[in-house]
Scaffold this motif. Structure first.
Motif, mmCIF file in Angstrom:
data_model
loop_
_atom_site.group_PDB
_atom_site.id
_atom_site.type_symbol
_atom_site.label_atom_id
_atom_site.label_comp_id
_atom_site.label_asym_id
_atom_site.label_seq_id
_atom_site.Cartn_x
_atom_site.Cartn_y
_atom_site.Cartn_z
ATOM 1 N N MET A 1 0.841 -1.197 0.000
ATOM 2 C CA MET A 1 0.000 0.000 0.000
ATOM 3 C C MET A 1 0.880 1.253 0.000
ATOM 4 N N ILE A 2 0.521 2.210 -0.864
ATOM 5 C CA ILE A 2 1.270 3.457 -0.941
ATOM 6 C C ILE A 2 0.729 4.425 0.095
ATOM 7 N N ARG A 3 1.651 4.913 0.956
ATOM 8 C CA ARG A 3 1.257 5.863 1.976
ATOM 9 C C ARG A 3 1.797 7.238 1.606
ATOM 10 N N LEU A 4 0.914 8.201 1.529
ATOM 11 C CA LEU A 4 1.328 9.558 1.210
ATOM 12 C C LEU A 4 1.630 10.313 2.490
ATOM 13 N N THR A 5 2.824 10.803 2.564
ATOM 14 C CA THR A 5 3.189 11.646 3.694
ATOM 15 C C THR A 5 2.642 13.049 3.452
ATOM 16 N N LEU A 6 2.646 13.858 4.502
ATOM 17 C CA LEU A 6 2.200 15.248 4.370
ATOM 18 C C LEU A 6 3.032 15.970 3.319
ATOM 19 N N LYS A 7 4.325 15.679 3.291
ATOM 20 C CA LYS A 7 5.212 16.307 2.317
ATOM 21 C C LYS A 7 4.833 15.891 0.902
ATOM 22 N N GLY A 8 4.472 14.616 0.735
ATOM 23 C CA GLY A 8 4.079 14.128 -0.592
ATOM 24 C C GLY A 8 2.795 14.777 -1.078
ATOM 25 N N ILE A 9 1.839 14.931 -0.158
ATOM 26 C CA ILE A 9 0.572 15.572 -0.519
ATOM 27 C C ILE A 9 0.814 17.014 -0.944
ATOM 28 N N ILE A 10 1.686 17.705 -0.214
ATOM 29 C CA ILE A 10 1.999 19.099 -0.544
ATOM 30 C C ILE A 10 2.618 19.195 -1.932
ATOM 31 N N TRP A 11 3.537 18.272 -2.258
ATOM 32 C CA TRP A 11 4.179 18.288 -3.583
ATOM 33 C C TRP A 11 3.154 18.029 -4.684
ATOM 34 N N ILE A 12 2.210 17.154 -4.439
ATOM 35 C CA ILE A 12 1.170 16.883 -5.446
ATOM 36 C C ILE A 12 0.305 18.121 -5.661
ATOM 37 N N LEU A 13 -0.059 18.774 -4.558
ATOM 38 C CA LEU A 13 -0.874 19.992 -4.671
ATOM 39 C C LEU A 13 -0.115 21.087 -5.401
ATOM 40 N N LEU A 14 1.161 21.239 -5.095
ATOM 41 C CA LEU A 14 1.976 22.245 -5.772
ATOM 42 C C LEU A 14 2.091 21.952 -7.260
ATOM 43 N N ALA A 15 2.214 20.656 -7.607
ATOM 44 C CA ALA A 15 2.307 20.266 -9.024
ATOM 45 C C ALA A 15 1.007 20.605 -9.762
ATOM 46 N N LEU A 16 -0.145 20.337 -9.100
ATOM 47 C CA LEU A 16 -1.436 20.657 -9.713
ATOM 48 C C LEU A 16 -1.601 22.167 -9.898
ATOM 49 N N ILE A 17 -1.200 22.926 -8.895
ATOM 50 C CA ILE A 17 -1.282 24.388 -8.989
ATOM 51 C C ILE A 17 -0.394 24.895 -10.123
ATOM 52 N N ALA A 18 0.792 24.308 -10.254
ATOM 53 C CA ALA A 18 1.717 24.714 -11.322
ATOM 54 C C ALA A 18 1.129 24.418 -12.699
ATOM 55 N N ILE A 19 0.498 23.253 -12.840
ATOM 56 C CA ILE A 19 -0.116 22.886 -14.124
ATOM 57 C C ILE A 19 -1.232 23.867 -14.478
ATOM 58 N N ILE A 20 -2.082 24.186 -13.484
ATOM 59 C CA ILE A 20 -3.183 25.127 -13.720
ATOM 60 C C ILE A 20 -2.632 26.503 -14.068
ATOM 61 N N ALA A 21 -1.581 26.926 -13.359
ATOM 62 C CA ALA A 21 -0.986 28.235 -13.610
ATOM 63 C C ALA A 21 -0.419 28.317 -15.021
ATOM 64 N N VAL A 22 0.305 27.284 -15.436
ATOM 65 C CA VAL A 22 0.874 27.256 -16.796
ATOM 66 C C VAL A 22 -0.240 27.285 -17.842
ATOM 67 N N PHE A 23 -1.315 26.524 -17.581
ATOM 68 C CA PHE A 23 -2.443 26.500 -18.516
ATOM 69 C C PHE A 23 -3.074 27.883 -18.636
ATOM 70 N N LEU A 24 -3.305 28.562 -17.500
ATOM 71 C CA LEU A 24 -3.916 29.891 -17.527
ATOM 72 C C LEU A 24 -3.010 30.907 -18.216
ATOM 73 N N ILE A 25 -1.698 30.791 -17.996
ATOM 74 C CA ILE A 25 -0.750 31.685 -18.677
ATOM 75 C C ILE A 25 -0.820 31.474 -20.179
ATOM 76 N N TYR A 26 -0.876 30.200 -20.598
ATOM 77 C CA TYR A 26 -0.951 29.885 -22.033
ATOM 78 C C TYR A 26 -2.234 30.423 -22.659
ATOM 79 N N VAL A 27 -3.378 30.186 -21.998
ATOM 80 C CA VAL A 27 -4.657 30.638 -22.550
ATOM 81 C C VAL A 27 -4.729 32.164 -22.559
ATOM 82 N N THR A 28 -4.186 32.801 -21.522
ATOM 83 C CA THR A 28 -4.178 34.260 -21.475
ATOM 84 C C THR A 28 -3.326 34.836 -22.598
ATOM 85 N N ALA A 29 -2.167 34.243 -22.820
ATOM 86 C CA ALA A 29 -1.260 34.732 -23.868
ATOM 87 C C ALA A 29 -1.851 34.556 -25.261
#
Length: 353
Positions: A1-29
């Motif tokens: 079983m894969i256990r996500l640590t608090l640090k792992g969850i934070i990295w996943i959230l940061l990655a999702l935020i980065a993807i959304i940010a890049v997408f919004l920058i692209y669509v805005t441009a």
């Protein structure tokens, strides 16, 4: 079983935020930002001239990108879908729509929601198919929806959209212009919304006058109709300017309002008046202008569910507003049973006085 640590969850959230940010920058441009006025070209401009005292006809038809047939709903109206159900169904719808236009025999066609390269209509060039079928007509196209990717609904997003307004004419015109309409949603919502506009066609008439033909598609899902109010104010100012030149005006298309002289209550339904449908303001426009509508034939249905006769709410939102120097001979709504679009076409016959 894969256990996500608090640090792992934070990295996943940061990655999702980065993807959304890049997408919004692209669509805005890459956001489509049309000028206030854009001069358009006419393909196959006819030589025939329109004359005073002779009847001619105009048909307006919102074709719903050949994807909103009777089996479809739409997520913005309470349904769940945003694309045509299949490429085959898109082709079937477009063939039926084109067949109607070929056989209607109108002098002019004002067509809305015509895709040229969109995910929702399987990247079929609908402008080409319609214009190829009506070879004797000149035609002009203007974008009012150009987005690299619309990410909603999440489960099956609308995807890329390139769509707009198509005007076809059997008479010679001197100019075609896209007028950008005011009223925008806030960022980032506007990135994925239509850039509303109307297309002006100037057709020379005897004695130095012009017929000004407008292909219009107003906003629909603006809360409280606030954007539509701004668009109508702009249109009213435009009308006042043109009437100073004593020209003929015919403004047709999808107004996304319950039009004057019509009453949705005459159509059988099991639904309440939809929130997006606004009654047309009594204060609009010069008092001597006339509405040319067919009050007895619905021109639109609700899209919260597939079409079921007697269930969906129906209204008349497609039609024409004409200047006092234009005689309205007749207006006919074509009841096609919403088989291949969520709208029915409307044809007006007119005479320039």
């Amino acid at each position: 079983m894969i256990r996500l640590t608090l640090k792992g969850i934070i990295w996943i959230l940061l990655a999702l935020i980065a993807i959304i940010a890049v997408f919004l920058i692209y669509v805005t441009a890459s956001d489509y930002k049309p000028a206030a006025e854009i001069k358009l070209t006419v393909d196959r401009d006819p030589e025939a001239r329109i004359g005073q005292g002779k009847p001619f006809s105009v048909t307006t038809f919102n074709i719903g990108y050949a994807g909103l047939d009777q089996g479809q709903d739409f997520f913005m109206d309470g349904g769940s879908m945003s694309r045509s159900s299949s490429r085959q169904q898109t082709e079937t719808n477009l063939q039926a729509i084109t067949h109607f236009l070929e056989n209607a025999g109108s002098s002019f066609y004002l067509v809305q929601e015509v895709d040229v390269d969109s995910s929702r209509s399987n990247h079929i060039n609908e402008v080409k198919q319609i214009s190829d079928a009506l070879q004797s007509y000149g035609y002009t196209f203007a974008y009012n929806y150009k987005v690299p990717w619309v990410p909603v609904p999440i489960t099956r997003p609308m995807g890329s959209v390139q769509s707009g307004l198509l005007t076809l004419s059997s008479f010679h015109s001197t100019s075609q212009t896209r007028f950008d309409l005011p009223g925008k949603e806030s960022w980032p919502v506007q990135l994925f919304e239509l850039d509303r506009a109307f297309v002006e066609s100037r057709i020379p008439v005897d004695q130095g006058k012009e017929l000004i033909l407008i292909n219009l598609h107003l906003s629909a899902f603006d809360k409280g109709g606030k954007i539509r109010k701004q668009q109508l104010e702009f249109l009213e100012q435009y009308i006042q300017r043109e009437m100073e030149n004593d020209n003929y005006l015919i403004i047709g298309g999808d107004w996304n309002h319950a039009l004057p002289g019509t009453d949705p209550a005459i159509f059988k339904t099991q639904q309440e008046w939809p929130e997006w449908l606004q009654p047309f303001p009594d204060s609009f426009g010069p008092s001597d202008f006339k509405w040319a509508v067919d009050p007895n034939t619905p021109s639109v249905r609700t899209l919260d569910s597939a079409y079921n006769e007697g269930v969906n709410f129906l209204a008349v939102i497609d039609g024409f507003l004409v200047s006092p120097n234009v005689e309205v001979v007749s207006v006919t709504g074509h009841d096609l049973g919403f088989s291949n679009s969520d709208h029915n076409p409307v044809t007006g016959q007119f005479i320039l006085k």
